[in-house]
Structures are given as structure tokens and as C-alpha cells.
Design a protein around this motif. Structure first.
Motif, PDB file in Angstrom:
ATOM      1  N   VAL A   1     -14.167   7.107  -7.413  1.00 15.69           N
ATOM      2  CA  VAL A   1     -15.379   7.264  -8.216  1.00 15.69           C
ATOM      3  C   VAL A   1     -15.026   7.825  -9.591  1.00 15.69           C
ATOM      4  O   VAL A   1     -15.464   7.311 -10.610  1.00 15.69           O
ATOM      5  CB  VAL A   1     -16.405   8.156  -7.482  1.00 15.69           C
ATOM      6  N   THR A   2     -14.191   8.876  -9.634  1.00 14.85           N
ATOM      7  CA  THR A   2     -13.803   9.507 -10.904  1.00 14.85           C
ATOM      8  C   THR A   2     -12.317   9.836 -10.862  1.00 14.85           C
ATOM      9  O   THR A   2     -11.924  10.950 -10.503  1.00 14.85           O
ATOM     10  CB  THR A   2     -14.617  10.801 -11.148  1.00 14.85           C
ATOM     11  N   PRO A   3     -11.451   8.879 -11.209  1.00 17.17           N
ATOM     12  CA  PRO A   3     -10.008   9.152 -11.186  1.00 17.17           C
ATOM     13  C   PRO A   3      -9.653  10.344 -12.082  1.00 17.17           C
ATOM     14  O   PRO A   3     -10.296  10.568 -13.122  1.00 17.17           O
ATOM     15  CB  PRO A   3      -9.387   7.864 -11.723  1.00 17.17           C
ATOM     16  N   ALA A   4      -8.646  11.094 -11.687  1.00 20.28           N
ATOM     17  CA  ALA A   4      -8.242  12.304 -12.411  1.00 20.28           C
ATOM     18  C   ALA A   4      -7.595  12.002 -13.754  1.00 20.28           C
ATOM     19  O   ALA A   4      -7.468  12.884 -14.585  1.00 20.28           O
ATOM     20  CB  ALA A   4      -7.280  13.126 -11.559  1.00 20.28           C
ATOM     21  N   GLY A   5      -7.171  10.774 -13.970  1.00 16.44           N
ATOM     22  CA  GLY A   5      -6.529  10.425 -15.230  1.00 16.44           C
ATOM     23  C   GLY A   5      -5.018  10.508 -15.165  1.00 16.44           C
ATOM     24  O   GLY A   5      -4.328  10.213 -16.139  1.00 16.44           O
ATOM     25  N   THR A   6      -4.498  10.906 -14.022  1.00 16.83           N
ATOM     26  CA  THR A   6      -3.051  10.886 -13.830  1.00 16.83           C
ATOM     27  C   THR A   6      -2.646   9.471 -13.430  1.00 16.83           C
ATOM     28  O   THR A   6      -3.466   8.701 -12.942  1.00 16.83           O
ATOM     29  CB  THR A   6      -2.632  11.862 -12.714  1.00 16.83           C
ATOM     30  N   ALA A   7      -1.402   9.128 -13.632  1.00 11.37           N
ATOM     31  CA  ALA A   7      -0.928   7.807 -13.204  1.00 11.37           C
ATOM     32  C   ALA A   7      -0.838   7.780 -11.684  1.00 11.37           C
ATOM     33  O   ALA A   7      -0.551   8.796 -11.044  1.00 11.37           O
ATOM     34  CB  ALA A   7       0.437   7.520 -13.817  1.00 11.37           C
ATOM     35  N   ARG A   8      -1.099   6.633 -11.089  1.00  8.20           N
ATOM     36  CA  ARG A   8      -0.883   6.489  -9.651  1.00  8.20           C
ATOM     37  C   ARG A   8       0.599   6.717  -9.369  1.00  8.20           C
ATOM     38  O   ARG A   8       1.460   6.339 -10.150  1.00  8.20           O
ATOM     39  CB  ARG A   8      -1.273   5.094  -9.169  1.00  8.20           C
ATOM     40  N   VAL A   9       0.858   7.312  -8.230  1.00  6.59           N
ATOM     41  CA  VAL A   9       2.226   7.642  -7.858  1.00  6.59           C
ATOM     42  C   VAL A   9       2.651   6.778  -6.683  1.00  6.59           C
ATOM     43  O   VAL A   9       1.932   6.678  -5.689  1.00  6.59           O
ATOM     44  CB  VAL A   9       2.332   9.140  -7.491  1.00  6.59           C
ATOM     45  N   SER A  10       3.811   6.158  -6.814  1.00 17.81           N
ATOM     46  CA  SER A  10       4.368   5.375  -5.710  1.00 17.81           C
ATOM     47  C   SER A  10       4.934   6.338  -4.678  1.00 17.81           C
ATOM     48  O   SER A  10       5.797   7.159  -4.979  1.00 17.81           O
ATOM     49  CB  SER A  10       5.472   4.451  -6.229  1.00 17.81           C
ATOM     50  N   GLY A  11       4.406   6.253  -3.479  1.00 17.04           N
ATOM     51  CA  GLY A  11       4.866   7.134  -2.410  1.00 17.04           C
ATOM     52  C   GLY A  11       6.159   6.637  -1.782  1.00 17.04           C
ATOM     53  O   GLY A  11       6.565   5.492  -1.969  1.00 17.04           O
ATOM     54  N   THR A  12       6.791   7.520  -1.064  1.00 12.27           N
ATOM     55  CA  THR A  12       7.974   7.162  -0.286  1.00 12.27           C
ATOM     56  C   THR A  12       7.502   6.794   1.107  1.00 12.27           C
ATOM     57  O   THR A  12       6.944   7.635   1.824  1.00 12.27           O
ATOM     58  CB  THR A  12       8.957   8.348  -0.225  1.00 12.27           C
TER      59      THR A  12
ATOM     60  N   PHE B   1       0.835  -1.207   0.000  1.00  7.99           N
ATOM     61  CA  PHE B   1       0.000   0.000   0.000  1.00  7.99           C
ATOM     62  C   PHE B   1       0.864   1.250   0.000  1.00  7.99           C
ATOM     63  O   PHE B   1       1.117   1.863   1.026  1.00  7.99           O
ATOM     64  CB  PHE B   1      -0.971  -0.002   1.190  1.00  7.99           C
ATOM     65  N   GLN B   2       1.303   1.604  -1.196  1.00  6.61           N
ATOM     66  CA  GLN B   2       2.169   2.773  -1.357  1.00  6.61           C
ATOM     67  C   GLN B   2       1.771   3.637  -2.548  1.00  6.61           C
ATOM     68  O   GLN B   2       2.401   4.652  -2.821  1.00  6.61           O
ATOM     69  CB  GLN B   2       3.607   2.319  -1.522  1.00  6.61           C
ATOM     70  N   TYR B   3       0.711   3.274  -3.264  1.00  7.38           N
ATOM     71  CA  TYR B   3       0.324   3.970  -4.487  1.00  7.38           C
ATOM     72  C   TYR B   3      -0.826   4.942  -4.235  1.00  7.38           C
ATOM     73  O   TYR B   3      -1.914   4.530  -3.838  1.00  7.38           O
ATOM     74  CB  TYR B   3      -0.060   2.970  -5.579  1.00  7.38           C
ATOM     75  N   SER B   4      -0.576   6.221  -4.484  1.00  8.52           N
ATOM     76  CA  SER B   4      -1.578   7.267  -4.282  1.00  8.52           C
ATOM     77  C   SER B   4      -2.230   7.644  -5.599  1.00  8.52           C
ATOM     78  O   SER B   4      -1.578   7.683  -6.640  1.00  8.52           O
ATOM     79  CB  SER B   4      -0.923   8.511  -3.679  1.00  8.52           C
ATOM     80  N   ASP B   5      -3.526   7.936  -5.530  1.00 15.95           N
ATOM     81  CA  ASP B   5      -4.270   8.402  -6.684  1.00 15.95           C
ATOM     82  C   ASP B   5      -5.293   9.413  -6.188  1.00 15.95           C
ATOM     83  O   ASP B   5      -5.655   9.424  -5.005  1.00 15.95           O
ATOM     84  CB  ASP B   5      -4.976   7.231  -7.381  1.00 15.95           C
ATOM     85  N   CYS B   6      -5.755  10.255  -7.092  1.00 15.82           N
ATOM     86  CA  CYS B   6      -6.763  11.240  -6.727  1.00 15.82           C
ATOM     87  C   CYS B   6      -7.746  11.394  -7.875  1.00 15.82           C
ATOM     88  O   CYS B   6      -7.513  10.891  -8.971  1.00 15.82           O
ATOM     89  CB  CYS B   6      -6.119  12.576  -6.363  1.00 15.82           C
TER      90      CYS B   6
END
Length: 152
Positions: free
Chosen positions: A74-85, A54-59
Motif C-alpha cells: 500500500v505504501t512502500p518505504a522507498g527503500t530498494a527491494r532486497v534480493s533474499g538468500t 520470488f526472492q525480492y523482499s520489500d516493506c
């Protein structure tokens, strides 16, 4: 048979800031049923589930209220999920920091933490007042899980 109940004290929080104005708004998070089931399966040595996934952020821009049964934004922004530190800033705390960059104007209203860069399990989903972004803006999300010993 008799059961001895055990309670896991778990608090999850999200904190964000927009690079253009450095505002901040901490909020209590909502851990999903799928996330808890994933955690429970991680205790099995035969499971492929690993909680450190569980390290991938999305909005996104969805405004439907967060609920424990949800499995995706519900409605992803269309950006790629980002792997957090991921870090362990203090005992009993996991923290993941991820910065999501935008190439278009959007009103970001939801956040999720996932176990994979696509698909995967959603651990948490939050809905909040819109964070308006434009091309070139980014939002840095800090997700913290604080676990306390004890219970009954």
C-alpha cells in the motif's frame, strides 16, 4: 466429466527481527491470488513464470488489511527491494532471508515478497504492528513456505 480434487497443503510464514533489539514475531502469511496464478502458470513449459523468482523482499508503512486481491504494498518505504538468500533448510520448505536497511525514521507495518526487483508479482503481503526504525537500523525478514504432501 468427473474431476478428482487435489489440495496443496501450503503454509507461508514470515519472521522478522530488528537489528537494534533482536525482537522476533512470527506470523502467518497471506498468499495472493496473483501469486497462486503465477505458481499455476509455472507448471506450463511455455510459461516464463518461474516460482524461484520470488526472492525480492520489500516493506512499507501501509496499514490497510492484507487481502488476496492485492498486487502491491500500500505504501512502500522507498527503500530498494532486497534480493533474499534462498535456501531449502528442510525437505518441503523454501526460505528466503533478506535484510533491508533504512536511512530515515519510519514505522514499518507491511511486508511483501515479489518476483522482481521492481514491478513483478506480489506472492504475499503481511500487515503487522509497527516496527519503528531510525537511520542506520535494518530489519532482517525471514520468509518461509512449508509445503506438505497429502490432501484429498
Amino acid at each position: 466429466s468427473n474431476f478428482i480434487p487435489v489440495t496443496l497443503g501450503l503454509g507461508a510464514f514470515i519472521h522478522w527481527w530488528l537489528t537494534k533489539d533482536l525482537s522476533a514475531l512470527p506470523m502467518t502469511a497471506l498468499v495472493t491470488t496473483a501469486g497462486i496464478n503465477y505458481l499455476a502458470a509455472d507448471f506450463l513449459s511455455s510459461s516464463s513464470n518461474r516460482i524461484n523468482a520470488f526472492q525480492y523482499s520489500d516493506c512499507g508503512t501501509g496499514t490497510t488489511a492484507a487481502a488476496i486481491g492485492q498486487t502491491a504494498l500500500v505504501t512502500p518505504a522507498g527503500t530498494a527491494r532486497v534480493s533474499g538468500t534462498g535456501t531449502n533448510p528442510v525437505a518441503g520448505t523454501y526460505q528466503s532471508v533478506a535484510t533491508i536497511a533504512f536511512t530515515t525514521s519510519l514505522a514499518i507495518t507491511e511486508y511483501g515478497l515479489f518476483s522482481a526487483s521492481s514491478s513483478g508479482t506480489m506472492w504475499d503481503r503481511r500487515v503487522f504492528t509497527a516496527i519503528n526504525v531510525n537511520n542506520g537500523d535494518s530489519i532482517s525478514f525471514t520468509y518461509s513456505v512449508i509445503m506438505n504432501a497429502g490432501g484429498s
